[in-house]
Scaffold this motif. Structure first.
Motif, PDB file in Angstrom:
ATOM      1  N   TRP A   1     121.593  -7.111  13.893  1.00 22.08           N
ATOM      2  CA  TRP A   1     121.955  -6.289  15.041  1.00 22.08           C
ATOM      3  C   TRP A   1     121.714  -4.816  14.722  1.00 22.08           C
ATOM      4  O   TRP A   1     121.115  -4.098  15.523  1.00 22.08           O
ATOM      5  CB  TRP A   1     123.410  -6.508  15.446  1.00 22.08           C
ATOM      6  CG  TRP A   1     123.832  -5.547  16.520  1.00 22.08           C
ATOM      7  CD1 TRP A   1     124.512  -4.372  16.347  1.00 22.08           C
ATOM      8  CD2 TRP A   1     123.549  -5.631  17.912  1.00 22.08           C
ATOM      9  NE1 TRP A   1     124.677  -3.738  17.544  1.00 22.08           N
ATOM     10  CE2 TRP A   1     124.095  -4.483  18.521  1.00 22.08           C
ATOM     11  CE3 TRP A   1     122.894  -6.567  18.706  1.00 22.08           C
ATOM     12  CZ2 TRP A   1     123.995  -4.256  19.898  1.00 22.08           C
ATOM     13  CZ3 TRP A   1     122.813  -6.331  20.069  1.00 22.08           C
ATOM     14  CH2 TRP A   1     123.355  -5.193  20.644  1.00 22.08           C
TER      15      TRP A   1
ATOM     16  N   LYS B   1     126.769 -13.865  23.236  1.00 24.67           N
ATOM     17  CA  LYS B   1     127.020 -15.304  23.124  1.00 24.67           C
ATOM     18  C   LYS B   1     127.352 -15.691  21.684  1.00 24.67           C
ATOM     19  O   LYS B   1     128.254 -16.495  21.439  1.00 24.67           O
ATOM     20  CB  LYS B   1     125.804 -16.101  23.611  1.00 24.67           C
ATOM     21  CG  LYS B   1     125.615 -16.045  25.111  1.00 24.67           C
ATOM     22  CD  LYS B   1     124.366 -16.783  25.528  1.00 24.67           C
ATOM     23  CE  LYS B   1     124.138 -16.665  27.025  1.00 24.67           C
ATOM     24  NZ  LYS B   1     122.875 -17.310  27.450  1.00 24.67           N
ATOM     25  N   VAL B   2     126.630 -15.123  20.729  1.00 24.66           N
ATOM     26  CA  VAL B   2     126.875 -15.424  19.314  1.00 24.66           C
ATOM     27  C   VAL B   2     128.270 -14.981  18.914  1.00 24.66           C
ATOM     28  O   VAL B   2     129.002 -15.711  18.239  1.00 24.66           O
ATOM     29  CB  VAL B   2     125.807 -14.738  18.422  1.00 24.66           C
ATOM     30  CG1 VAL B   2     126.236 -14.698  16.967  1.00 24.66           C
ATOM     31  CG2 VAL B   2     124.470 -15.451  18.563  1.00 24.66           C
TER      32      VAL B   2
ATOM     33  N   SER C   1     113.474  -7.205  26.584  1.00 27.82           N
ATOM     34  CA  SER C   1     113.789  -7.819  25.295  1.00 27.82           C
ATOM     35  C   SER C   1     115.137  -7.322  24.765  1.00 27.82           C
ATOM     36  O   SER C   1     115.902  -8.095  24.194  1.00 27.82           O
ATOM     37  CB  SER C   1     112.676  -7.506  24.290  1.00 27.82           C
ATOM     38  OG  SER C   1     113.019  -7.973  23.020  1.00 27.82           O
TER      39      SER C   1
ATOM     40  N   THR D   1     122.380 -10.021  25.311  1.00 26.16           N
ATOM     41  CA  THR D   1     122.998 -11.243  25.839  1.00 26.16           C
ATOM     42  C   THR D   1     123.166 -12.284  24.740  1.00 26.16           C
ATOM     43  O   THR D   1     124.218 -12.927  24.629  1.00 26.16           O
ATOM     44  CB  THR D   1     122.149 -11.819  26.995  1.00 26.16           C
ATOM     45  OG1 THR D   1     122.057 -10.829  28.024  1.00 26.16           O
ATOM     46  CG2 THR D   1     122.755 -13.080  27.561  1.00 26.16           C
ATOM     47  N   THR D   2     122.155 -12.445  23.906  1.00 21.67           N
ATOM     48  CA  THR D   2     122.230 -13.395  22.788  1.00 21.67           C
ATOM     49  C   THR D   2     123.376 -13.037  21.858  1.00 21.67           C
ATOM     50  O   THR D   2     124.153 -13.907  21.452  1.00 21.67           O
ATOM     51  CB  THR D   2     120.899 -13.420  22.010  1.00 21.67           C
ATOM     52  OG1 THR D   2     119.874 -13.877  22.884  1.00 21.67           O
ATOM     53  CG2 THR D   2     120.983 -14.321  20.791  1.00 21.67           C
ATOM     54  N   TYR D   3     123.502 -11.756  21.509  1.00 23.95           N
ATOM     55  CA  TYR D   3     124.552 -11.356  20.578  1.00 23.95           C
ATOM     56  C   TYR D   3     125.944 -11.465  21.191  1.00 23.95           C
ATOM     57  O   TYR D   3     126.903 -11.771  20.478  1.00 23.95           O
ATOM     58  CB  TYR D   3     124.284  -9.962  20.005  1.00 23.95           C
ATOM     59  CG  TYR D   3     123.442 -10.060  18.766  1.00 23.95           C
ATOM     60  CD1 TYR D   3     124.020 -10.142  17.514  1.00 23.95           C
ATOM     61  CD2 TYR D   3     122.063 -10.150  18.855  1.00 23.95           C
ATOM     62  CE1 TYR D   3     123.251 -10.282  16.378  1.00 23.95           C
ATOM     63  CE2 TYR D   3     121.285 -10.286  17.725  1.00 23.95           C
ATOM     64  CZ  TYR D   3     121.883 -10.351  16.491  1.00 23.95           C
ATOM     65  OH  TYR D   3     121.131 -10.505  15.365  1.00 23.95           O
TER      66      TYR D   3
ATOM     67  N   GLU E   1     117.788  -9.233  26.566  1.00 22.81           N
ATOM     68  CA  GLU E   1     117.909 -10.594  26.050  1.00 22.81           C
ATOM     69  C   GLU E   1     118.638 -10.617  24.706  1.00 22.81           C
ATOM     70  O   GLU E   1     119.475 -11.486  24.456  1.00 22.81           O
ATOM     71  CB  GLU E   1     116.522 -11.217  25.920  1.00 22.81           C
ATOM     72  CG  GLU E   1     115.852 -11.500  27.252  1.00 22.81           C
ATOM     73  CD  GLU E   1     114.373 -11.824  27.140  1.00 22.81           C
ATOM     74  OE1 GLU E   1     113.861 -11.971  25.996  1.00 22.81           O
ATOM     75  OE2 GLU E   1     113.724 -11.929  28.195  1.00 22.81           O
ATOM     76  N   THR E   2     118.339  -9.646  23.850  1.00 29.42           N
ATOM     77  CA  THR E   2     119.000  -9.563  22.543  1.00 29.42           C
ATOM     78  C   THR E   2     120.488  -9.301  22.720  1.00 29.42           C
ATOM     79  O   THR E   2     121.325  -9.927  22.056  1.00 29.42           O
ATOM     80  CB  THR E   2     118.359  -8.463  21.681  1.00 29.42           C
ATOM     81  OG1 THR E   2     116.973  -8.766  21.512  1.00 29.42           O
ATOM     82  CG2 THR E   2     119.036  -8.342  20.322  1.00 29.42           C
TER      83      THR E   2
ATOM     84  N   LYS F   1     130.730 -17.394  20.326  1.00 28.56           N
ATOM     85  CA  LYS F   1     130.673 -18.669  19.600  1.00 28.56           C
ATOM     86  C   LYS F   1     131.369 -18.552  18.244  1.00 28.56           C
ATOM     87  O   LYS F   1     132.174 -19.411  17.867  1.00 28.56           O
ATOM     88  CB  LYS F   1     129.228 -19.100  19.396  1.00 28.56           C
ATOM     89  CG  LYS F   1     129.087 -20.423  18.650  1.00 28.56           C
ATOM     90  CD  LYS F   1     127.666 -20.652  18.200  1.00 28.56           C
ATOM     91  CE  LYS F   1     127.636 -20.257  16.779  1.00 28.56           C
ATOM     92  NZ  LYS F   1     126.710 -20.495  15.864  1.00 28.56           N
TER      93      LYS F   1
ATOM     94  N   ARG G   1     124.146 -11.583  10.850  1.00 31.13           N
ATOM     95  CA  ARG G   1     124.018 -11.182  12.259  1.00 31.13           C
ATOM     96  C   ARG G   1     124.259  -9.674  12.423  1.00 31.13           C
ATOM     97  O   ARG G   1     123.560  -9.011  13.182  1.00 31.13           O
ATOM     98  CB  ARG G   1     125.005 -11.955  13.139  1.00 31.13           C
ATOM     99  CG  ARG G   1     124.792 -13.430  13.160  1.00 31.13           C
ATOM    100  CD  ARG G   1     123.718 -13.810  14.117  1.00 31.13           C
ATOM    101  NE  ARG G   1     123.673 -15.265  14.234  1.00 31.13           N
ATOM    102  CZ  ARG G   1     122.937 -15.869  15.116  1.00 31.13           C
ATOM    103  NH1 ARG G   1     122.214 -15.181  15.962  1.00 31.13           N
ATOM    104  NH2 ARG G   1     122.908 -17.173  15.169  1.00 31.13           N
TER     105      ARG G   1
END
Length: 181
Positions: free
Chosen positions: A90, A119-120, A109, A115-117, A112-113, A123, A86
């Motif tokens: 990144w 969340k990752v 985009s 926000t995804t990272y 979105e990336t 998690k 990851r």
């Protein structure tokens, strides 16, 4: 030899906990190369342990091996591999954003990336409870997250050359023909 396998797995766990896998200043490509080497060692160790357990099964009441150390090593390895993969992705994305012409960026985009990272990172932190995740992924993603509102405005496809001219006039610098983040 079961004692050898246990010692080997202990060495792998010790290495996975070393600064070679926790130092965020190391290039992810180097860390991922080390992880690839450890992956081979773990596959061999797993095969050997399964062979020992099969032999023990043949002798029925003899059970000397268990998968506890192997499973622990595989879990730590999986975490390190996911984290550093990851981080590499990144950094690749960030490099692309920083070097591309701003007019070529898809800021939607990027948002979105980011926000995804975020969340990752959350998690991974919840799953493994390791602050390294926060240092490597979340801080960088947080920085971009803070920049997203103005980036979304500036990256609006409706922005014309004349708009950029006004912005750069307010900044007191000449408007370049091309620029990047």
């Amino acid at each position: 030899n079961i004692a050898f396998h246990t010692e080997e797995l202990g060495d792998i766990l010790k290495e996975l906990g070393s600064s070679a896998f926790t130092d965020t200043s190391l290039p992810p490509t180097d860390v991922l190369a080390r992880l690839e080497r450890i992956s081979v060692q773990l596959r061999i160790a797993e095969k050997n342990l399964e062979q020992c357990m099969a032999y023990e099964e043949q002798f029925k009441n003899v059970a000397l091996s268990d998968r506890t150390s192997l499973d622990e090593a595989l879990q730590v390895f999986a975490y390190r591999e996911e984290l550093w993969t990851r981080v590499q992705k990144w950094q690749d994305a960030e490099h692309g954003w920083l070097t591309a012409s701003f007019s070529d960026l898809d800021v939607q985009s990027i948002g979105e990336t980011v926000t995804t990272y975020l969340k990752v990172a959350h998690k991974l932190y919840k799953q493994y409870k390791e602050p390294l995740v926060l240092e490597t992924l979340q801080e960088s993603a947080d920085r971009y997250h803070q920049w997203m509102p103005p980036l979304l405005d500036l990256g609006n496809p409706a922005m014309q050359r004349r708009h950029w001219k006004v912005i750069f006039e307010h900044l007191g610098v000449p408007a370049p023909t091309e620029f990047s983040l």
